[in-house]
Scaffold this active site. Structure first.
Site, mmCIF file in Angstrom:
data_model
loop_
_atom_site.group_PDB
_atom_site.id
_atom_site.type_symbol
_atom_site.label_atom_id
_atom_site.label_comp_id
_atom_site.label_asym_id
_atom_site.label_seq_id
_atom_site.Cartn_x
_atom_site.Cartn_y
_atom_site.Cartn_z
ATOM 1 N N ASN A 43 0.588 -1.096 0.004
ATOM 2 C CA ASN A 43 -0.028 0.050 0.006
ATOM 3 C C ASN A 43 0.948 1.225 0.040
ATOM 4 O O ASN A 43 0.590 2.103 -0.727
ATOM 5 C CB ASN A 43 -0.949 0.155 1.200
ATOM 6 C CG ASN A 43 -1.989 -1.114 1.151
ATOM 7 O OD1 ASN A 43 -2.339 -1.799 0.374
ATOM 8 N ND2 ASN A 43 -2.371 -1.496 2.393
ATOM 9 N N GLY A 239 -4.060 4.298 7.044
ATOM 10 C CA GLY A 239 -2.699 4.642 7.825
ATOM 11 C C GLY A 239 -1.520 4.438 6.697
ATOM 12 O O GLY A 239 -0.651 5.309 6.960
ATOM 13 N N ASP A 240 -1.607 3.419 5.969
ATOM 14 C CA ASP A 240 -0.505 3.383 4.845
ATOM 15 C C ASP A 240 -0.710 4.672 3.945
ATOM 16 O O ASP A 240 0.388 5.170 3.456
ATOM 17 C CB ASP A 240 -0.785 2.043 4.135
ATOM 18 C CG ASP A 240 -0.447 1.032 4.919
ATOM 19 O OD1 ASP A 240 0.200 0.939 5.857
ATOM 20 O OD2 ASP A 240 -1.596 -0.088 4.900
ATOM 21 N N ALA A 241 -1.751 4.983 3.499
ATOM 22 C CA ALA A 241 -1.950 6.118 2.562
ATOM 23 C C ALA A 241 -1.174 7.444 3.385
ATOM 24 O O ALA A 241 -0.678 8.302 2.734
ATOM 25 C CB ALA A 241 -3.125 6.490 2.235
ATOM 26 N N ALA A 244 2.652 7.277 3.240
ATOM 27 C CA ALA A 244 2.989 7.609 2.136
ATOM 28 C C ALA A 244 2.894 9.228 1.840
ATOM 29 O O ALA A 244 3.897 9.857 1.120
ATOM 30 C CB ALA A 244 2.109 7.075 0.828
#
Length: 293
Positions: A43, A239-241, A244
């Site tokens: 992700n 949370g991954d976005a 990033a």
């Protein structure tokens, strides 16, 4: 262009939207379903690529159809899969059950998503990179990768994820320069791994979900952002976005503008939460529209 290596799990995710999350001996109705590659490393890599970084992924998939589909989707997203290991094991499959409020329950098998180790990352690939982002994985592998990255002059970020209570991430947490944790994870990370009496020796980003986020640095700098109102459809991958978005801004300056880091990160998290599935459709046009709104 910044070159980032994301290390950790690569899964095949089956997302099931349901009318409610059932309790014990309960039943729910599936209202929608979709499939896509997932896992935090996957992700974050796709998010970084969408925002203009050059991202590669270190992880492992099986020689089965799910592994083939995951690699094809990552390739299509522009992620460099050269470091990805093809293992003699099934690709890990996760079933993400999402209720109408965007809350998620996860079912899954481990599969072969930890069939790689630190030595699978070639020295030349590491030397050509600028940053290493670690996600939930074998703690010993994460620690060795952090050491190798520092030996090559890379900075290291780490998002231990929900397994922080079950796995001893003391060493990789200690060796990271930047750590992402949510409120639940922070209790374990700060009390058990950092030691508040010792003071922070790294930058810590504390995520509050829809309520925004805070950042604390070793030099005592503090920033916060309240986040953006969003009708949550699926919090998977939000949370991954966020990571990033934060990293994309953080890369650009030796003295980062943490207010902007948090604003962009929260915008990315909000965009992810407003879409079904783990792979958020990030773009600067969508981020700027939210920031300007």
């Amino acid at each position: 262009m910044v070159r980032v290596i994301c290390a950790g799990h690569v899964n095949w995710d089956v997302t099931l939207a349901v009318d409610r999350l059932p309790g014990a001996d309960g039943e729910a109705t599936i209202t929608d379903q979709s499939q896509s590659p997932g896992g935090s490393a996957c992700n974050v890599a796709t998010g970084l690529t969408a925002l203009g970084s050059d991202a590669a992924i270190l992880g492992s998939v099986g020689r089965d159809e799910h592994g083939h589909l995951a690699v094809r989707a990552l390739d299509a997203a522009g992620v460099d899969c050269t470091p990805l290991v093809t293992a003699d094991a099934e690709t890990a499959v996760k079933y993400l059950v999402v209720d109408p409020d965007g809350e998620v329950a996860v079912l899954g098998n481990e599969g072969g998503n930890e069939a790689f180790d630190a030595e699978d990352l070639e020295a030349a690939t590491l030397a050509a990179a600028d940053h290493l982002h670690l996600t939930s994985q074998d703690p010993a592998t994460a620690a060795t990768l952090a050491d190798r990255a520092h030996d090559h002059g890379l900075r290291v970020s780490f998002d231990p994820g929900r397994r922080i209570d079950a796995r001893d991430f003391t060493v990789p947490l200690a060796r990271a320069d930047l750590v992402f944790v949510n409120e639940r994870e922070a209790a374990t990370a700060i009390e058990d791994h950092f030691g508040p009496a010792d003071g922070l020796d790294k930058t810590v980003v504390l995520k509050h979900g829809a309520a925004g986020a805070e950042v604390l640095t070793p030099c005592g700098h503090y920033a916060s952002h309240d986040g953006f109102p969003v009708a949550a459809v699926d919090t998977t991958g939000a949370g991954d976005a966020f990571a990033a978005g934060f990293l994309t801004v953080w890369f650009g300056d030796a003295n980062p503008d943490y207010d902007r880091c948090l604003a962009v990160a929260n915008a990315c998290g909000a965009l992810a939460a407003g879409e079904r599935g783990p792979a958020a459709p990030l773009s600067w046009d969508r981020i700027d529209a939210l920031l300007d709104g």
